[in-house]
Write a protein that holds these residues in place. Structure first.
Motif, mmCIF file in Angstrom:
data_model
loop_
_atom_site.group_PDB
_atom_site.id
_atom_site.type_symbol
_atom_site.label_atom_id
_atom_site.label_comp_id
_atom_site.label_asym_id
_atom_site.label_seq_id
_atom_site.Cartn_x
_atom_site.Cartn_y
_atom_site.Cartn_z
ATOM 1 N N ASP A 103 0.854 -1.185 0.000
ATOM 2 C CA ASP A 103 0.000 0.000 0.000
ATOM 3 C C ASP A 103 0.892 1.238 0.000
ATOM 4 O OD1 ASP A 103 -2.056 1.775 0.145
ATOM 5 O OD2 ASP A 103 -2.846 1.080 2.069
ATOM 6 N N ARG A 104 1.109 1.836 -1.144
ATOM 7 C CA ARG A 104 2.170 2.823 -1.302
ATOM 8 C C ARG A 104 1.745 4.120 -1.991
ATOM 9 N NH1 ARG A 104 2.052 -1.199 -4.802
ATOM 10 N NH2 ARG A 104 2.398 -0.855 -7.032
ATOM 11 N N HIS A 105 0.440 4.294 -2.215
ATOM 12 C CA HIS A 105 -0.012 5.464 -2.963
ATOM 13 C C HIS A 105 -0.949 6.331 -2.125
ATOM 14 C CE1 HIS A 105 1.069 2.630 -6.332
ATOM 15 N NE2 HIS A 105 1.753 3.710 -6.644
ATOM 16 N N PRO A 106 -1.187 7.569 -2.546
ATOM 17 C CA PRO A 106 -1.961 8.525 -1.733
ATOM 18 C C PRO A 106 -3.425 8.132 -1.559
ATOM 19 C CG PRO A 106 -0.631 9.666 -3.382
ATOM 20 C CD PRO A 106 -0.587 8.215 -3.730
ATOM 21 N N LYS A 107 -3.995 8.677 -0.481
ATOM 22 C CA LYS A 107 -5.415 8.519 -0.182
ATOM 23 C C LYS A 107 -6.035 9.920 -0.152
ATOM 24 C CE LYS A 107 -4.425 4.172 0.500
ATOM 25 N NZ LYS A 107 -3.063 4.258 -0.062
ATOM 26 N N ILE A 108 -6.878 10.214 -1.147
ATOM 27 C CA ILE A 108 -7.457 11.541 -1.318
ATOM 28 C C ILE A 108 -8.872 11.544 -0.752
ATOM 29 C CG2 ILE A 108 -7.945 13.389 -2.954
ATOM 30 C CD1 ILE A 108 -5.004 12.555 -2.855
ATOM 31 N N GLY A 109 -9.133 12.403 0.224
ATOM 32 C CA GLY A 109 -10.436 12.445 0.879
ATOM 33 C C GLY A 109 -11.506 13.114 0.036
ATOM 34 N N ASP A 110 -12.739 13.063 0.529
ATOM 35 C CA ASP A 110 -13.875 13.676 -0.170
ATOM 36 C C ASP A 110 -13.674 15.188 -0.290
ATOM 37 O OD1 ASP A 110 -14.938 11.150 -0.097
ATOM 38 O OD2 ASP A 110 -16.391 11.584 1.504
ATOM 39 N N GLY A 111 -14.105 15.739 -1.423
ATOM 40 C CA GLY A 111 -14.134 17.187 -1.586
ATOM 41 C C GLY A 111 -12.789 17.855 -1.754
ATOM 42 N N VAL A 112 -11.751 17.106 -2.067
ATOM 43 C CA VAL A 112 -10.406 17.678 -2.216
ATOM 44 C C VAL A 112 -10.246 18.285 -3.607
ATOM 45 C CG1 VAL A 112 -7.939 17.099 -2.353
ATOM 46 C CG2 VAL A 112 -9.358 16.152 -0.523
ATOM 47 N N LEU A 113 -9.509 19.403 -3.677
ATOM 48 C CA LEU A 113 -9.131 20.028 -4.940
ATOM 49 C C LEU A 113 -7.624 19.904 -5.100
ATOM 50 C CD1 LEU A 113 -9.625 21.798 -7.454
ATOM 51 C CD2 LEU A 113 -9.460 23.802 -5.955
ATOM 52 N N VAL A 114 -7.174 19.296 -6.203
ATOM 53 C CA VAL A 114 -5.751 19.104 -6.476
ATOM 54 C C VAL A 114 -5.393 19.932 -7.698
ATOM 55 C CG1 VAL A 114 -3.915 17.456 -6.924
ATOM 56 C CG2 VAL A 114 -5.884 16.772 -5.541
ATOM 57 N N GLY A 115 -4.509 20.921 -7.520
ATOM 58 C CA GLY A 115 -4.160 21.841 -8.585
ATOM 59 C C GLY A 115 -3.280 21.213 -9.644
ATOM 60 N N ALA A 116 -3.185 21.890 -10.780
ATOM 61 C CA ALA A 116 -2.424 21.392 -11.926
ATOM 62 C C ALA A 116 -0.946 21.224 -11.570
ATOM 63 C CB ALA A 116 -2.570 22.358 -13.100
ATOM 64 N N GLY A 117 -0.346 20.156 -12.105
ATOM 65 C CA GLY A 117 1.079 19.938 -11.919
ATOM 66 C C GLY A 117 1.480 19.480 -10.539
ATOM 67 N N THR A 118 0.521 19.058 -9.751
ATOM 68 C CA THR A 118 0.807 18.616 -8.379
ATOM 69 C C THR A 118 1.244 17.151 -8.365
ATOM 70 O OG1 THR A 118 -0.674 20.193 -7.319
ATOM 71 C CG2 THR A 118 -0.266 18.147 -6.141
ATOM 72 N N HIS A 119 2.150 16.841 -7.457
ATOM 73 C CA HIS A 119 2.597 15.464 -7.283
ATOM 74 C C HIS A 119 2.454 15.089 -5.809
ATOM 75 C CE1 HIS A 119 4.089 15.718 -11.351
ATOM 76 N NE2 HIS A 119 4.756 16.801 -11.020
ATOM 77 N N VAL A 120 1.598 14.126 -5.538
ATOM 78 C CA VAL A 120 1.406 13.604 -4.178
ATOM 79 C C VAL A 120 2.042 12.228 -4.167
ATOM 80 C CG1 VAL A 120 -0.239 13.128 -2.341
ATOM 81 C CG2 VAL A 120 -0.782 14.862 -4.074
ATOM 82 N N LEU A 121 3.072 12.048 -3.351
ATOM 83 C CA LEU A 121 3.880 10.839 -3.419
ATOM 84 C C LEU A 121 3.875 10.094 -2.095
ATOM 85 C CD1 LEU A 121 6.955 12.340 -5.332
ATOM 86 C CD2 LEU A 121 4.904 11.269 -6.278
ATOM 87 N N GLY A 122 3.665 8.784 -2.188
ATOM 88 C CA GLY A 122 3.684 7.945 -1.001
ATOM 89 C C GLY A 122 2.301 7.710 -0.439
ATOM 90 N N ASN A 123 2.232 6.842 0.560
ATOM 91 C CA ASN A 123 0.964 6.504 1.205
ATOM 92 C C ASN A 123 0.616 7.586 2.231
ATOM 93 O OD1 ASN A 123 -1.308 5.240 2.139
ATOM 94 N ND2 ASN A 123 -0.223 3.584 3.187
ATOM 95 N N VAL A 124 0.291 8.773 1.704
ATOM 96 C CA VAL A 124 -0.053 9.910 2.553
ATOM 97 C C VAL A 124 -1.533 10.227 2.387
ATOM 98 C CG1 VAL A 124 2.270 10.864 2.496
ATOM 99 C CG2 VAL A 124 0.616 11.592 0.780
ATOM 100 N N LYS A 125 -2.116 10.770 3.427
ATOM 101 C CA LYS A 125 -3.536 11.081 3.424
ATOM 102 C C LYS A 125 -3.746 12.572 3.190
ATOM 103 C CE LYS A 125 -7.711 10.919 6.304
ATOM 104 N NZ LYS A 125 -8.273 10.571 7.631
ATOM 105 N N ILE A 126 -4.616 12.880 2.246
ATOM 106 C CA ILE A 126 -5.061 14.251 2.032
ATOM 107 C C ILE A 126 -6.478 14.331 2.581
ATOM 108 C CG2 ILE A 126 -5.383 16.109 0.374
ATOM 109 C CD1 ILE A 126 -2.514 15.030 0.536
ATOM 110 N N GLY A 127 -6.648 15.058 3.679
ATOM 111 C CA GLY A 127 -7.920 15.070 4.396
ATOM 112 C C GLY A 127 -9.056 15.667 3.592
#
Length: 394
Positions: free
Chosen positions: A236-260
Motif C-alpha cells: 500500500d504505497r499510494h496517496p489517499k485523497i479524501g472527499d471534496g479535495v481540490l488538487v491543482g495542476a502539476g501537483t505530485h502527491v507521493l507515497g501513502n499519505v492522506k489528504i484530508g
C-alpha cells in the motif's frame, strides 16, 4: 458472455428509436443495432431506470447539435442517437475509441456493456461524474460534449470497468484497458485504484494514478497530476485523497499519505506528508498555509468551487505581510530580526529600490496568489534588501 447476450435477446425485440433517421448513415449497422437491442433489453429489466432524465437530456442536446452541424450526423447517430440507454452509448463509444486492429471495438464494447449492466454502483457513479463536470467546469456546454469529447470523463469510466475486471481476477484484460486509455487519452490510471463518484479530471492530460491510490467522492483534479509512490515502498504505497479535495495542476502527491477531506493542494506542489482536513498546502515540498501549529482552515469545499486562489478573508490576498502566521519556516523570523537593526542603524535614506521591489512583489502575489508563500519567504518577510538577498542566495 454469449449466454448472457442470448438471454437478454430472448423474447425482447428492440424498441424503435423515436428519432427517425436515415439508416444509411450508420457506418456499422449490425454492431450498432446489436447494442441498441441489448440496451433496450437492459432497460426493460431495470424498470427503475426507464426514466433516465440525464440520458434524455443528452439525446436532446445531440439532436440540437446535429441540426446545427449536419456534418456531424453520422457521428452523433452512431455514438448517441442510435442507442436506447446511456450504458449502451458509453460502452460502444469507449470500445471504438480504445480499439486496435487486433482488438476490435465491438469486443471491447461488449466487455464494457456487460460490466455496466451488472454493476448498479458504476452506473450511478457515471451519472454523478457527468453532473460534477457540468456543474464545475465553466468550459462544459452540454452533457453530450462530456460524453464525446471530455477525455478525463472517458478515462475514469474506462477505469471503473477495468477496476471491476481487476477485482474479478481478469488482470490481463484490465491492464490492456489501462494501456489503451494511456495511449489514447494520455491518462494513466491503474485498474487497482479506487475512485469515488462525482469526480472531475479537468483536462486530464498527464494524470497518473497508482495501483493503491484511493480517491474519495466529489474530488476535482486538474491536469498533469501524479498520485504516485516514492519508489521505495511496496504494498500500500499510494496517496489517499479524501472527499471534496481540490488538487491543482502539476501537483505530485507521493507515497501513502492522506489528504484530508475538503483540503486544497496548490498548483505545482509536491506533497510528501499528510495534509489535514480543510487545510491548504502549497509549495515544493508542500507546507500548510499558516504552518502546522496554526494552519488556516477552509470554510468551503474547494473541489466544488474550483477556486484555486487564496481567500482574502483568511488573509491570503491583499495580506498583511507582518502576519507571521503565514510563514511556514520559523528561521525567517530570525532573519527578519537581524535585518531590522541593520536597517535602523543606517542613517542613509530608505532604499528606494528595495521599496520598489516590495511593491512589485505585492502586485505579483495579488495577480498570482499561488506564489504567495514563495514571495513572502523571499521578499516580503524581510526588512532590507540585504536580508532578502542573503536568504535567497543561502
Amino acid at each position: 458472455m454469449a449466454a448472457c447476450i442470448e438471454q437478454l435477446r430472448s423474447g425482447m425485440a428492440a424498441k424503435p428509436l423515436s428519432f427517425n433517421l436515415d439508416q444509411t448513415l450508420f457506418a456499422d449497422p449490425s454492431t450498432i443495432y446489436k447494442f441498441v437491442e441489448l440496451s433496450t433489453a437492459f432497460r426493460r429489466v431495470n424498470s427503475e431506470e426507464l426514466r433516465d432524465e440525464l440520458w434524455l437530456k443528452m439525446r436532446e442536446e445531440a439532436r440540437k447539435d446535429v441540426e446545427q452541424e449536419p456534418v456531424l450526423g453520422s457521428y452523433y447517430i452512431s455514438a448517441i442517437l442510435a442507442h436506447d440507454s446511456l450504458e449502451s452509448a458509453l460502452a460502444t463509444h469507449l470500445g471504438y475509441r480504445l480499439a486496435t486492429p487486433s482488438l476490435p471495438g465491438s469486443n471491447l464494447a461488449e466487455v464494457f456493456l456487460a460490466v455496466l449492466q451488472e454493476d448498479r454502483a458504476v452506473r450511478a457513479a457515471i451519472r454523478e461524474d457527468l453532473r460534477a463536470i457540468k456543474e464545475r467546469d465553466p468550459a462544459c456546454v452540454s452533457y453530450v460534449q462530456i460524453m464525446l469529447n471530455f477525455k478525463g470523463f472517458l478515462a475514469i469510466q474506462a477505469q471503473r470497468v477495468a477496476h471491476r475486471l481487476w477485482l474479478r481476477g481478469r488482470v490481463p484484460l484490465a491492464l490492456v484497458i489501462q494501456n489503451r486509455v494511456s495511449e489514447v487519452f494520455a491518462v494513466d490510471i491503474h485498474p487497482g485504484a479506487r475512485i469515488g463518484k462525482g469526480v472531475l479530471l479537468d483536462h486530464a492530460t498527464g494524470t497518473v494514478i497508482g495501483e493503491t491510490a484511493v480517491i474519495g467522492d466529489n474530488v476535482s483534479i486538474l491536469h498533469n497530476v501524479t498520485l504516485g509512490g516514492t519508489g521505495k515502498a511496496t504494498g500500500d504505497r499510494h496517496p489517499k485523497i479524501g472527499d471534496g479535495v481540490l488538487v491543482g495542476a502539476g501537483t505530485h502527491v507521493l507515497g501513502n499519505v492522506k489528504i484530508g477531506a475538503g483540503a486544497k493542494i496548490g498548483a505545482g506542489s509536491v506533497v510528501l506528508k499528510e495534509v489535514p482536513e480543510k487545510m491548504t498546502a502549497v509549495g515544493n515540498p508542500a507546507r500548510l498555509l499558516g504552518g502546522r501549529e496554526n494552519p488556516i482552515k477552509l470554510n468551503i469545499i474547494p473541489s466544488l468551487t474550483m477556486d484555486h486562489t487564496y481567500d482574502s478573508r483568511s488573509g491570503m490576498v491583499g495580506f498583511n505581510v507582518d502576519s507571521m502566521s503565514l510563514f511556514a519556516d520559523p528561521t525567517i523570523y530570525n532573519l527578519v530580526g537581524y535585518s531590522r537593526p541593520f536597517s535602523h542603524s543606517n542613517n542613509e535614506e530608505m532604499d528606494e529600490l528595495w521599496l520598489k521591489m516590495r511593491e512589485e512583489a505585492s502586485k505579483d502575489v495579488e495577480q498570482e496568489p499561488v506564489v504567495a508563500s514563495y514571495y513572502i519567504a523571499a521578499i516580503l518577510a524581510h526588512d532590507s534588501f540585504e536580508s532578502t538577498l542573503a536568504t535567497h542566495l543561502g
